[in-house]
Design an enzyme around this catalytic site. Structure first.
Site, mmCIF file in Angstrom:
data_model
loop_
_atom_site.group_PDB
_atom_site.id
_atom_site.type_symbol
_atom_site.label_atom_id
_atom_site.label_comp_id
_atom_site.label_asym_id
_atom_site.label_seq_id
_atom_site.Cartn_x
_atom_site.Cartn_y
_atom_site.Cartn_z
ATOM 1 N N ASN A 31 33.759 29.584 42.541
ATOM 2 C CA ASN A 31 33.410 30.908 42.028
ATOM 3 C C ASN A 31 34.556 31.414 41.161
ATOM 4 O OD1 ASN A 31 31.923 33.377 41.784
ATOM 5 N ND2 ASN A 31 33.327 34.314 43.252
ATOM 6 N N GLU A 80 39.558 33.852 31.974
ATOM 7 C CA GLU A 80 38.530 33.170 32.784
ATOM 8 C C GLU A 80 38.051 31.916 32.058
ATOM 9 O OE1 GLU A 80 35.355 35.591 34.417
ATOM 10 O OE2 GLU A 80 36.585 37.372 34.327
ATOM 11 N N GLY A 90 26.762 35.014 30.680
ATOM 12 C CA GLY A 90 27.036 33.583 30.712
ATOM 13 C C GLY A 90 28.147 33.132 29.786
ATOM 14 N N HIS A 130 36.320 35.024 39.756
ATOM 15 C CA HIS A 130 36.343 36.448 40.050
ATOM 16 C C HIS A 130 37.337 37.144 39.113
ATOM 17 C CE1 HIS A 130 35.850 40.111 42.284
ATOM 18 N NE2 HIS A 130 37.157 40.249 42.300
HETATM 19 C C1 GAR Z 1 32.890 37.567 34.807
HETATM 20 O O1 GAR Z 1 33.920 38.460 34.502
HETATM 21 C C2 GAR Z 1 32.998 37.098 36.249
HETATM 22 O O2 GAR Z 1 34.316 36.911 36.674
HETATM 23 C C3 GAR Z 1 32.348 38.249 36.966
HETATM 24 O O3 GAR Z 1 31.236 38.568 36.179
HETATM 25 C C4 GAR Z 1 31.528 38.288 34.821
HETATM 26 C C5 GAR Z 1 30.429 37.407 34.274
HETATM 27 O O4 GAR Z 1 30.611 37.220 32.878
HETATM 28 N N1 GAR Z 1 32.005 37.916 38.323
HETATM 29 C C6 GAR Z 1 32.116 38.761 39.342
HETATM 30 O O5 GAR Z 1 32.481 39.920 39.230
HETATM 31 C C7 GAR Z 1 31.745 38.180 40.697
HETATM 32 N N2 GAR Z 1 32.133 39.052 41.747
HETATM 33 P P1 GAR Z 1 29.842 36.065 32.125
HETATM 34 O O6 GAR Z 1 28.362 36.161 32.544
HETATM 35 O O7 GAR Z 1 30.018 36.411 30.666
HETATM 36 O O8 GAR Z 1 30.442 34.746 32.500
#
Ligand code: GAR
Length: 218
Positions: A110, A177, A15, A112
């Site tokens: 979303n 991100e 998260g 990615h």
């Molecule tokens: C992030 O890097 C997000 O972009 C990725 O999971 C991670 C979650 O990190 N999502 C995907 O790969 C979706 N296909 P977080 O829980 O620390 O935000």
């Protein structure tokens, strides 16, 4: 305070993107507030982050449902009850069905960890490393019925270094991100996004600091 539009954030893990959105909301950099953090996993650290900020949480365990559609119908029910006008997937590792998509048309974002359309699905940073690209990055997009195929709102680029591992590249991408997800949410909530086919226009986006920063420091 409570008249700010409500955002629901869906997480499966750490998260850290959720945290970036919480922080942006608390700093009033986005005009909405998070009214619900929902996870399919009871032990997702994202739920703990939400609790620390007094944000309501919910767990809907996908394993308790006989079909993806039944799981999605429950997600829809819980999200609707929160009054959310925007749904943000932030490391939510479930593929959703049309039951979910059609409940919130053009209102699901979303993030990615790759420069889509390259490297969709899981393990974006590892896919980029294996392929040998010199640059990768991240993408915020509207969700559609494909896997990571929806119209693109914001992207950021990072260099791939010779000695990168999946972890070091993922960490470099994650930092971006945290910068672009709140940016995309702000554009959405300020009503500045229009979608025509694949193309998303963002009115006056250049007025957002850093929006057009494209060239990474190599
Ligand atoms: C992030 O890097 C997000 O972009 C990725 O999971 C991670 C979650 O990190 N999502 C995907 O790969 C979706 N296909 P977080 O829980 O620390 O935000």
């Amino acid at each position: 305070m409570n008249d700010r539009p409500v955002i629901a954030v869906l997480v499966s893990g750490s998260g850290s993107n959720l945290q970036a959105i919480i922080d942006a909301s608390e700093r009033r950099e986005i005009p909405g507030r998070i009214g619900l953090v929902l996870s399919n996993k009871a032990d997702a650290y994202g739920l703990e982050r939400a609790r620390k900020h007094g944000i309501p949480t919910a767990v809907v365990d996908h394993k308790a449902f006989g079909s993806r559609e039944a799981f999605d119908a429950k997600l829809v029910e819980v999200i609707r009850a929160s009054g959310a006008v925007l749904v943000c997937l932030a490391g939510f590792m479930r593929v959703v069905t049309p039951v979910f998509l059609r409940a919130f048309p053009h209102r699901i974002l979303n993030i990615h960890p790759a420069l889509l359309p390259s490297f969709p699905g899981t393990h974006g940073p590892a896919q980029a490393l294996r392929y040998g690209v010199r640059f990768s990055g991240c993408t915020v997009h509207f969700l559609d019925e494909g896997v990571d195929t929806g119209p693109i709102i914001v992207q950021a680029v990072v260099p791939v270094h010779e000695d990168d591992t999946e972890e070091t590249l993922a960490a470099r991408i994650l930092k971006e991100e945290h910068r672009i997800y709140p940016m995309a949410i702000r554009l959405f909530l300020e009503g500045r996004l229009t979608v025509e086919g694949r193309k998303v226009s963002a009115k006056d986006a250049e007025k957002i600091p850093d929006f057009s920063r494209r060239n990474p420091d190599v």
